[in-house]
Design an enzyme around this catalytic site. Structure first.
Site, PDB file in Angstrom:
ATOM      1  N   CYS A  69      -1.594   9.280   0.811  1.00 30.39           N
ATOM      2  CA  CYS A  69      -2.135   8.283  -0.120  1.00 30.39           C
ATOM      3  C   CYS A  69      -1.632   8.643  -1.510  1.00 30.39           C
ATOM      4  O   CYS A  69      -1.686   9.816  -1.892  1.00 30.39           O
ATOM      5  CB  CYS A  69      -3.662   8.315  -0.075  1.00 30.39           C
ATOM      6  SG  CYS A  69      -4.439   7.171  -1.236  1.00 30.39           S
TER       7      CYS A  69
ATOM      8  N   HIS B 178      -4.955   0.931   5.710  1.00 30.03           N
ATOM      9  CA  HIS B 178      -5.204   1.867   4.611  1.00 30.03           C
ATOM     10  C   HIS B 178      -5.413   1.102   3.295  1.00 30.03           C
ATOM     11  O   HIS B 178      -6.358   1.387   2.550  1.00 30.03           O
ATOM     12  CB  HIS B 178      -4.004   2.822   4.515  1.00 30.03           C
ATOM     13  CG  HIS B 178      -4.079   3.832   3.420  1.00 30.03           C
ATOM     14  ND1 HIS B 178      -4.171   5.191   3.650  1.00 30.03           N
ATOM     15  CD2 HIS B 178      -4.062   3.700   2.061  1.00 30.03           C
ATOM     16  CE1 HIS B 178      -4.221   5.829   2.492  1.00 30.03           C
ATOM     17  NE2 HIS B 178      -4.142   4.956   1.511  1.00 30.03           N
ATOM     18  N   GLU B 179      -4.549   0.117   3.025  1.00 32.01           N
ATOM     19  CA  GLU B 179      -4.645  -0.620   1.752  1.00 32.01           C
ATOM     20  C   GLU B 179      -5.880  -1.515   1.720  1.00 32.01           C
ATOM     21  O   GLU B 179      -6.548  -1.633   0.689  1.00 32.01           O
ATOM     22  CB  GLU B 179      -3.378  -1.455   1.511  1.00 32.01           C
ATOM     23  CG  GLU B 179      -2.070  -0.672   1.472  1.00 32.01           C
ATOM     24  CD  GLU B 179      -2.112   0.567   0.595  1.00 32.01           C
ATOM     25  OE1 GLU B 179      -2.865   0.600  -0.396  1.00 32.01           O
ATOM     26  OE2 GLU B 179      -1.399   1.537   0.918  1.00 32.01           O
TER      27      GLU B 179
HETATM   28 ZN    ZN Z   1      -4.049   5.105  -0.552  1.00 37.16          ZN
END
Ligand code: ZN
Length: 183
Positions: A89, A131-132
């Site tokens: 990330c 994830h986003e």
């Molecule tokens: Zn991230």
């Protein structure tokens, strides 16, 4: 080029759920450009608006050397099949940990002109979209780990040179003797 500073873990904006986009205007298109430029500069496979301090449901992605893309106000349909792989990330620089995700995803939303848009992907693209979209809900990849993995990740985060621990609230004691008569 308009590269913005990326907010790091510990910044409260990363824990704040983002608002749906209502106005598909020039400001939104500038945001998509800022996200794209910042993501490509990092470089990263994806970037969500809260990571540059903007509380709107917008993310960009750039996976497998395809053209960079974006999605606004996403809603996801996940495959029942799972997939575990290392995940990083941009808000946790230099760190990657195994995270379980759905193997495939169908993501529906809009492009920056307000036209409906569907992204279908598997593996890395599916992982990136999940994830986003989590970022837009204030959810971070450490939340998706099992407890043993999260413990190991938190140790690595505390040891990372970029990590600035949030200051703990301190109890202040009055230097004055009140004899039980303070109000
Ligand atoms: Zn991230």
């Amino acid at each position: 080029m308009s590269v913005k500073p990326i907010r790091l873990f510990g910044d409260p904006v990363l824990r704040t759920p983002a608002e749906p986009v209502r106005d598909f205007d020039t400001e939104l298109r500038r945001l998509v450009k800022d996200l794209t430029d910042t993501m490509l500069d990092a470089p990263g496979a994806g970037l969500a608006a809260p990571q540059i301090g903007v509380g709107l449901r917008v993310f960009t992605y750039h996976v497998d050397d395809n053209e960079p893309g974006h999605l606004i106000n996403p809603s996801l349909d996940l495959s029942s099949e799972g997939d575990e792989d290392d995940e990083g990330c941009l808000s946790f620089p230099g760190l990657a940990f195994p995270v379980k995700r759905a193997w495939g995803v169908v993501a529906k939303g809009f492009n920056m002109y307000g036209d409906p848009l569907t992204i279908e992907g598997t593996e890395l693209l599916a992982r990136c979209v999940q994830h986003e979209t989590d970022h837009l809900d204030g959810i971070l990849f450490i939340d998706r780990m099992d407890s043993a993995q999260r413990k190991a990740a938190m140790k690595a985060i505390r040891e990372a040179e970029w990590f600035d621990p949030p200051t703990r609230p301190r109890v202040r004691v009055s230097p004055h003797e009140t004899r039980g008569q303070a109000f």
